[in-house]
Write a protein that holds these residues in place. Structure first.
Motif, mmCIF file in Angstrom:
data_model
loop_
_atom_site.group_PDB
_atom_site.id
_atom_site.type_symbol
_atom_site.label_atom_id
_atom_site.label_comp_id
_atom_site.label_asym_id
_atom_site.label_seq_id
_atom_site.Cartn_x
_atom_site.Cartn_y
_atom_site.Cartn_z
ATOM 1 N N PRO A 95 15.056 -10.604 7.025
ATOM 2 C CA PRO A 95 14.961 -10.373 8.420
ATOM 3 C C PRO A 95 14.161 -11.662 8.923
ATOM 4 C CG PRO A 95 14.341 -8.394 7.261
ATOM 5 C CD PRO A 95 14.551 -9.521 6.191
ATOM 6 N N ALA A 96 13.106 -12.241 8.129
ATOM 7 C CA ALA A 96 12.469 -13.424 8.767
ATOM 8 C C ALA A 96 13.191 -14.546 8.919
ATOM 9 C CB ALA A 96 11.260 -13.859 7.771
ATOM 10 N N ALA A 97 14.407 -14.783 8.423
ATOM 11 C CA ALA A 97 15.262 -15.927 8.422
ATOM 12 C C ALA A 97 16.155 -15.585 9.661
ATOM 13 C CB ALA A 97 16.268 -15.992 7.164
ATOM 14 N N ALA A 98 16.484 -14.263 9.638
ATOM 15 C CA ALA A 98 17.291 -14.128 10.926
ATOM 16 C C ALA A 98 16.664 -14.205 12.266
ATOM 17 C CB ALA A 98 17.890 -12.469 10.727
ATOM 18 N N ALA A 99 15.377 -14.180 12.270
ATOM 19 C CA ALA A 99 14.508 -14.336 13.418
ATOM 20 C C ALA A 99 14.049 -15.642 13.815
ATOM 21 C CB ALA A 99 13.526 -13.475 13.487
ATOM 22 N N LEU A 100 14.691 -16.664 12.877
ATOM 23 C CA LEU A 100 14.218 -18.067 13.161
ATOM 24 C C LEU A 100 14.990 -18.756 14.415
ATOM 25 C CD1 LEU A 100 13.810 -19.371 9.398
ATOM 26 C CD2 LEU A 100 11.914 -18.937 11.240
ATOM 27 N N PRO A 101 14.522 -19.705 14.954
ATOM 28 C CA PRO A 101 15.216 -20.387 15.956
ATOM 29 C C PRO A 101 16.422 -21.427 15.270
ATOM 30 C CG PRO A 101 13.286 -21.515 15.747
ATOM 31 C CD PRO A 101 13.026 -20.344 14.759
ATOM 32 N N VAL A 102 17.554 -21.373 16.235
ATOM 33 C CA VAL A 102 18.566 -22.188 15.615
ATOM 34 C C VAL A 102 18.547 -23.381 16.574
ATOM 35 C CG1 VAL A 102 21.046 -22.223 15.260
ATOM 36 C CG2 VAL A 102 19.845 -20.159 14.861
ATOM 37 N N ALA A 103 18.726 -24.743 15.932
ATOM 38 C CA ALA A 103 18.628 -25.869 16.439
ATOM 39 C C ALA A 103 20.304 -26.578 16.574
ATOM 40 C CB ALA A 103 17.533 -26.944 16.555
ATOM 41 N N ALA A 104 20.484 -27.691 17.072
ATOM 42 C CA ALA A 104 21.585 -28.510 16.912
ATOM 43 C C ALA A 104 21.294 -30.056 16.723
ATOM 44 C CB ALA A 104 22.676 -28.179 18.129
ATOM 45 N N THR A 105 22.128 -30.693 15.824
ATOM 46 C CA THR A 105 21.943 -32.050 15.789
ATOM 47 C C THR A 105 22.698 -32.593 17.076
ATOM 48 O OG1 THR A 105 24.098 -32.274 14.621
ATOM 49 C CG2 THR A 105 21.979 -31.868 13.320
ATOM 50 N N ASP A 106 22.650 -34.075 17.083
ATOM 51 C CA ASP A 106 23.327 -34.847 18.170
ATOM 52 C C ASP A 106 24.865 -34.472 18.153
ATOM 53 O OD1 ASP A 106 20.912 -35.593 18.946
ATOM 54 O OD2 ASP A 106 21.158 -37.739 18.194
ATOM 55 N N ASN A 107 25.507 -34.281 16.860
ATOM 56 C CA ASN A 107 26.617 -33.948 16.519
ATOM 57 C C ASN A 107 27.211 -32.667 16.776
ATOM 58 O OD1 ASN A 107 27.405 -36.631 16.149
ATOM 59 N ND2 ASN A 107 27.143 -36.468 13.877
ATOM 60 N N GLY A 108 26.092 -31.729 17.401
ATOM 61 C CA GLY A 108 26.516 -30.445 17.422
ATOM 62 C C GLY A 108 26.208 -29.468 16.258
ATOM 63 N N ARG A 168 26.194 -16.095 17.592
ATOM 64 C CA ARG A 168 24.783 -16.274 17.213
ATOM 65 C C ARG A 168 24.635 -14.744 16.789
ATOM 66 N NH1 ARG A 168 21.548 -20.524 19.000
ATOM 67 N NH2 ARG A 168 23.059 -22.394 19.114
ATOM 68 N N ALA A 169 24.931 -13.746 17.304
ATOM 69 C CA ALA A 169 24.541 -12.580 16.936
ATOM 70 C C ALA A 169 24.843 -12.125 15.555
ATOM 71 C CB ALA A 169 24.941 -11.632 17.814
ATOM 72 N N LEU A 170 26.121 -12.595 15.220
ATOM 73 C CA LEU A 170 26.724 -12.411 13.937
ATOM 74 C C LEU A 170 26.037 -13.140 12.832
ATOM 75 C CD1 LEU A 170 29.144 -11.090 12.286
ATOM 76 C CD2 LEU A 170 30.381 -13.025 12.973
ATOM 77 N N LEU A 171 25.833 -14.646 13.298
ATOM 78 C CA LEU A 171 24.816 -15.288 12.440
ATOM 79 C C LEU A 171 23.661 -14.630 11.833
ATOM 80 C CD1 LEU A 171 24.427 -18.069 10.935
ATOM 81 C CD2 LEU A 171 23.665 -18.890 13.026
ATOM 82 N N ARG A 172 22.963 -14.226 13.031
ATOM 83 C CA ARG A 172 21.686 -13.436 12.402
ATOM 84 C C ARG A 172 21.861 -12.310 11.786
ATOM 85 N NH1 ARG A 172 18.009 -16.252 15.102
ATOM 86 N NH2 ARG A 172 18.287 -17.388 16.865
ATOM 87 N N GLY A 173 22.846 -11.698 11.844
ATOM 88 C CA GLY A 173 23.167 -10.542 11.032
ATOM 89 C C GLY A 173 23.421 -10.881 9.458
ATOM 90 N N LEU A 174 24.227 -11.987 9.475
ATOM 91 C CA LEU A 174 24.333 -12.554 8.059
ATOM 92 C C LEU A 174 23.047 -13.211 7.338
ATOM 93 C CD1 LEU A 174 26.606 -13.025 6.000
ATOM 94 C CD2 LEU A 174 27.096 -15.027 7.059
ATOM 95 N N LEU A 175 22.204 -13.779 8.505
ATOM 96 C CA LEU A 175 21.067 -14.233 7.530
ATOM 97 C C LEU A 175 20.064 -13.165 7.205
ATOM 98 C CD1 LEU A 175 20.400 -17.130 10.222
ATOM 99 C CD2 LEU A 175 20.339 -17.575 7.763
ATOM 100 N N ALA A 176 19.979 -11.999 8.016
ATOM 101 C CA ALA A 176 19.426 -10.977 7.578
ATOM 102 C C ALA A 176 19.883 -10.551 6.202
ATOM 103 C CB ALA A 176 19.265 -9.868 8.587
ATOM 104 N N GLN A 177 21.426 -10.285 6.302
ATOM 105 C CA GLN A 177 21.585 -9.646 5.088
ATOM 106 C C GLN A 177 21.565 -10.637 3.916
ATOM 107 O OE1 GLN A 177 25.757 -8.707 5.323
ATOM 108 N NE2 GLN A 177 26.240 -9.439 3.137
ATOM 109 N N VAL A 178 21.487 -11.992 3.697
ATOM 110 C CA VAL A 178 21.571 -12.604 2.732
ATOM 111 C C VAL A 178 20.210 -13.506 2.311
ATOM 112 C CG1 VAL A 178 24.010 -13.051 2.719
ATOM 113 C CG2 VAL A 178 22.568 -14.739 3.759
ATOM 114 N N ALA A 179 19.399 -13.697 3.423
ATOM 115 C CA ALA A 179 18.070 -14.353 3.420
ATOM 116 C C ALA A 179 16.939 -13.641 3.942
ATOM 117 C CB ALA A 179 18.139 -15.698 4.072
#
Length: 219
Positions: A61-74, A48-59
């Motif tokens: 800082p605002a995208a990096a701070a967004l909540p991450v959810a999951a579908t029923d399939n995970g 999750r920490a790595l994902l936020r770092g990549l989101l900040a890089q490509v999309a």
């Protein structure tokens, strides 16, 4: 106590326009220990920490701070940014993530493990199985791990996970890229580290495919 990531810069790769992958080694608190469940949980946090770092890089800082959810399939997703596809993976102290701009993505990292002839025949095409059978044990286990990362990445991108029967995805031995059900996959063989593959498909194409599947099932 070490941090969740080992402190070295994460390696990021652009595997296709708008498709980005990052991989890093988890720190000692996430890499192992006597409690496998705790290790898995720590690696998940590291991803999750790595994902936020990549989101900040490509999309941004605002995208990096967004909540991450999951579908029923995970399948992870960003409820507030449906235009961004995300995927996470971890294995044996390694973590990998993918971000797709207007694309569904799947990523998988896998350390080689001993494989049996039965597993090879279940997960590989007859041609791939013949090639694997002729390899020395260590090379065979590594080649199979590369195949499995492609298979997992494809069903993750599709959003079906194991229900998508990843073992049925045909992957050649030593393959670098290919397609499956409209998804493009890439094995990142030109980098150091464990086997790592990514799959992706434009969100517009993915939505059309999902509608077609739903319509067939409802007939």
């Amino acid at each position: 106590m070490r941090t969740l990531l080992d402190g070295r810069p994460a390696a990021s790769h652009s595997v296709a326009p708008g498709i980005h992958v990052a991989v890093a080694r988890a720190g000692e608190t996430a890499a192992g220990g006597h409690d496998p469940a705790a290790a898995r949980a720590a690696q998940s946090l590291a991803a999750r920490a790595l994902l936020r770092g990549l989101l900040a890089q490509v999309a941004g800082p605002a995208a990096a701070a967004l909540p991450v959810a999951a579908t029923d399939n995970g399948r992870p997703y960003l409820p507030d940014r449906p235009d961004l596809g995300v995927s996470l993976s971890h294995d044996g102290g390694w973590v990998a993530v993918a971000v797709g701009l207007d694309a569904a993505v799947g990523v998988d990292v896998q350390l080689p493990v001993p494989v049996t002839p039965a597993l090879i025949r279940r997960c590989c095409t007859p041609d791939a199985a013949r090639v694997l059978d002729a390899l020395p044990t260590v090379d065979r286990d590594l080649a199979f791990a590369w195949i499995w990362t492609v298979q997992e990445a494809c069903v993750k991108a599709e959003g079906t996970g194991l229900a998508g029967r990843p073992w049925t995805v045909p992957v050649p031995v030593d393959g670098h890229h290919g397609t499956w059900r409209g998804y493009r996959w890439h094995s990142l063989r030109d980098r150091a580290g464990p086997p790592l593959s990514c799959a992706h498909r434009p969100l517009q194409d993915t939505a059309s495919a999902e509608r077609s599947t739903s319509e067939r099932e409802n007939r």
